[in-house]
Design a protein around this motif. Structure first.
Motif, PDB file in Angstrom:
ATOM      1  N   PRO A  59       0.823  -1.210   0.000  1.00 50.46           N
ATOM      2  CA  PRO A  59       0.000   0.000   0.000  1.00 50.46           C
ATOM      3  C   PRO A  59       0.864   1.269   0.000  1.00 50.46           C
ATOM      4  CG  PRO A  59      -0.829  -1.582   1.607  1.00 50.46           C
ATOM      5  CD  PRO A  59       0.488  -2.107   1.117  1.00 50.46           C
ATOM      6  N   ALA A  60       0.416   2.289  -0.694  1.00 51.29           N
ATOM      7  CA  ALA A  60       1.189   3.532  -0.843  1.00 51.29           C
ATOM      8  C   ALA A  60       1.525   4.156   0.504  1.00 51.29           C
ATOM      9  CB  ALA A  60       0.428   4.523  -1.723  1.00 51.29           C
ATOM     10  N   VAL A  61       0.601   4.123   1.460  1.00 54.23           N
ATOM     11  CA  VAL A  61       0.852   4.724   2.768  1.00 54.23           C
ATOM     12  C   VAL A  61       1.970   3.984   3.504  1.00 54.23           C
ATOM     13  CG1 VAL A  61      -0.938   3.415   4.014  1.00 54.23           C
ATOM     14  CG2 VAL A  61      -0.248   5.672   4.833  1.00 54.23           C
ATOM     15  N   VAL A  62       2.054   2.685   3.299  1.00 51.29           N
ATOM     16  CA  VAL A  62       3.124   1.896   3.909  1.00 51.29           C
ATOM     17  C   VAL A  62       4.459   2.224   3.248  1.00 51.29           C
ATOM     18  CG1 VAL A  62       4.016  -0.437   4.255  1.00 51.29           C
ATOM     19  CG2 VAL A  62       1.587   0.038   4.642  1.00 51.29           C
ATOM     20  N   GLN A  63       4.460   2.300   1.923  1.00 49.18           N
ATOM     21  CA  GLN A  63       5.694   2.637   1.222  1.00 49.18           C
ATOM     22  C   GLN A  63       6.174   4.025   1.623  1.00 49.18           C
ATOM     23  OE1 GLN A  63       7.504   0.419  -0.741  1.00 49.18           O
ATOM     24  NE2 GLN A  63       9.038   2.008  -0.348  1.00 49.18           N
ATOM     25  N   ASP A  64       5.231   4.943   1.809  1.00 47.96           N
ATOM     26  CA  ASP A  64       5.586   6.298   2.243  1.00 47.96           C
ATOM     27  C   ASP A  64       6.274   6.262   3.609  1.00 47.96           C
ATOM     28  OD1 ASP A  64       5.401   9.312   2.179  1.00 47.96           O
ATOM     29  OD2 ASP A  64       4.151   8.898   3.938  1.00 47.96           O
ATOM     30  N   LEU A  65       5.741   5.475   4.550  1.00 48.63           N
ATOM     31  CA  LEU A  65       6.371   5.370   5.875  1.00 48.63           C
ATOM     32  C   LEU A  65       7.756   4.751   5.755  1.00 48.63           C
ATOM     33  CD1 LEU A  65       6.372   5.665   8.936  1.00 48.63           C
ATOM     34  CD2 LEU A  65       5.148   3.466   9.068  1.00 48.63           C
ATOM     35  N   ARG A  66       7.885   3.696   4.962  1.00 48.41           N
ATOM     36  CA  ARG A  66       9.201   3.083   4.757  1.00 48.41           C
ATOM     37  C   ARG A  66      10.194   4.102   4.201  1.00 48.41           C
ATOM     38  NH1 ARG A  66       9.404  -2.759   4.480  1.00 48.41           N
ATOM     39  NH2 ARG A  66      11.242  -2.540   3.156  1.00 48.41           N
ATOM     40  N   ASP A  67       9.743   4.881   3.226  1.00 50.21           N
ATOM     41  CA  ASP A  67      10.614   5.899   2.618  1.00 50.21           C
ATOM     42  C   ASP A  67      11.001   6.974   3.622  1.00 50.21           C
ATOM     43  OD1 ASP A  67      10.403   4.490   0.229  1.00 50.21           O
ATOM     44  OD2 ASP A  67       8.932   5.873  -0.648  1.00 50.21           O
ATOM     45  N   ARG A  68      10.051   7.400   4.450  1.00 53.06           N
ATOM     46  CA  ARG A  68      10.339   8.422   5.464  1.00 53.06           C
ATOM     47  C   ARG A  68      11.351   7.911   6.493  1.00 53.06           C
ATOM     48  NH1 ARG A  68       5.730  12.501   6.596  1.00 53.06           N
ATOM     49  NH2 ARG A  68       4.455  12.351   4.717  1.00 53.06           N
ATOM     50  N   ILE A  69      11.190   6.660   6.895  1.00 49.40           N
ATOM     51  CA  ILE A  69      12.130   6.084   7.855  1.00 49.40           C
ATOM     52  C   ILE A  69      13.511   5.960   7.231  1.00 49.40           C
ATOM     53  CG2 ILE A  69      12.716   3.959   9.114  1.00 49.40           C
ATOM     54  CD1 ILE A  69       9.690   3.698   9.730  1.00 49.40           C
ATOM     55  N   THR A  70      13.560   5.518   5.997  1.00 51.51           N
ATOM     56  CA  THR A  70      14.844   5.391   5.302  1.00 51.51           C
ATOM     57  C   THR A  70      15.535   6.742   5.192  1.00 51.51           C
ATOM     58  OG1 THR A  70      14.070   3.461   4.069  1.00 51.51           O
ATOM     59  CG2 THR A  70      15.940   4.674   3.133  1.00 51.51           C
ATOM     60  N   ALA A  71      14.781   7.794   4.886  1.00 49.24           N
ATOM     61  CA  ALA A  71      15.348   9.135   4.710  1.00 49.24           C
ATOM     62  C   ALA A  71      15.734   9.788   6.034  1.00 49.24           C
ATOM     63  CB  ALA A  71      14.362  10.025   3.958  1.00 49.24           C
TER      64      ALA A  71
END
Length: 192
Positions: A59-71
């Motif tokens: 899900p896009a919201v999950v990918q967004d959280l993963r990306d935010r954590i990575t960044a």
């Protein structure tokens, strides 16, 4: 040097959550050198589904959280206590961001400098939830700040009606925790 990016996540969905208020207090008490973003998408994250946990199906919201954590350079996690443990919504979010079944993406939480704090209206505060969260972070290989521990007990006595932190001892501990997180990130960069 640019400010370190800290992603702050509250494990509570409640509108007047003391844990979310702690994260807003962290923004006010920032000792410098950090930009603290309070994540507001936890409510939107669906229950973990192994069948959807791939880069193409996630899900896009999950990918967004993963990306935010990575960044982010580091994480600041405020956990309430439910049934002697972390809230289901917080654990669910961690489950979504702790995997890499493809072995191609990387693990967003692995070695991520992380500070834990929490508030609860009981005499024990969030001590058991924080212990449970620390145990989860052993598996995910987060680089957790050990001290100071910020366990806000009888939290309803430490905030005013507008959700502002009024307790000076808690404020001091919170600032010390932010300094410890900043120092952990800086030390990891020096070693890496």
């Amino acid at each position: 040097m640019t400010d370190l990016k800290i992603l702050a996540i509250s494990g509570s969905l409640r509108a007047n959550s003391h844990n979310t208020a702690l994260l807003h207090a962290a923004r006010k008490l920032n000792p410098g050198g950090m930009e603290i973003e309070v994540y507001e998408g936890l409510r939107e994250i669906p229950p973990y589904d192994f069948d959807l946990d791939t880069p193409d199906a996630r899900p896009a919201v999950v990918q967004d959280l993963r990306d935010r954590i990575t960044a982010a350079d580091g994480l600041l996690i405020a956990t309430p206590e439910f049934n002697y443990s972390v809230s289901g919504v917080l654990k669910n979010a961690i489950d979504w961001v702790s995997t890499d079944w493809t072995k191609a993406e990387g693990l967003p939480l692995q070695h991520k400098p992380t500070a834990i704090l929490g508030a609860a209206p009981t005499n024990m505060g969030s001590v058991r939830a924080q212990l449970a969260l620390r145990q989860v972070f052993v598996w995910t290989h987060n680089d957790v700040v050990v001290k100071p521990e910020v366990i806000v007990f009888r939290s309803h006595e430490r905030f005013d009606a507008e959700g502002n932190l009024t307790d000076e001892i808690t404020a001091g501990l919170l600032q010390d925790l932010l300094v410890a997180l900043r120092d952990k990130i800086t030390a990891a960069r020096t070693q890496g």
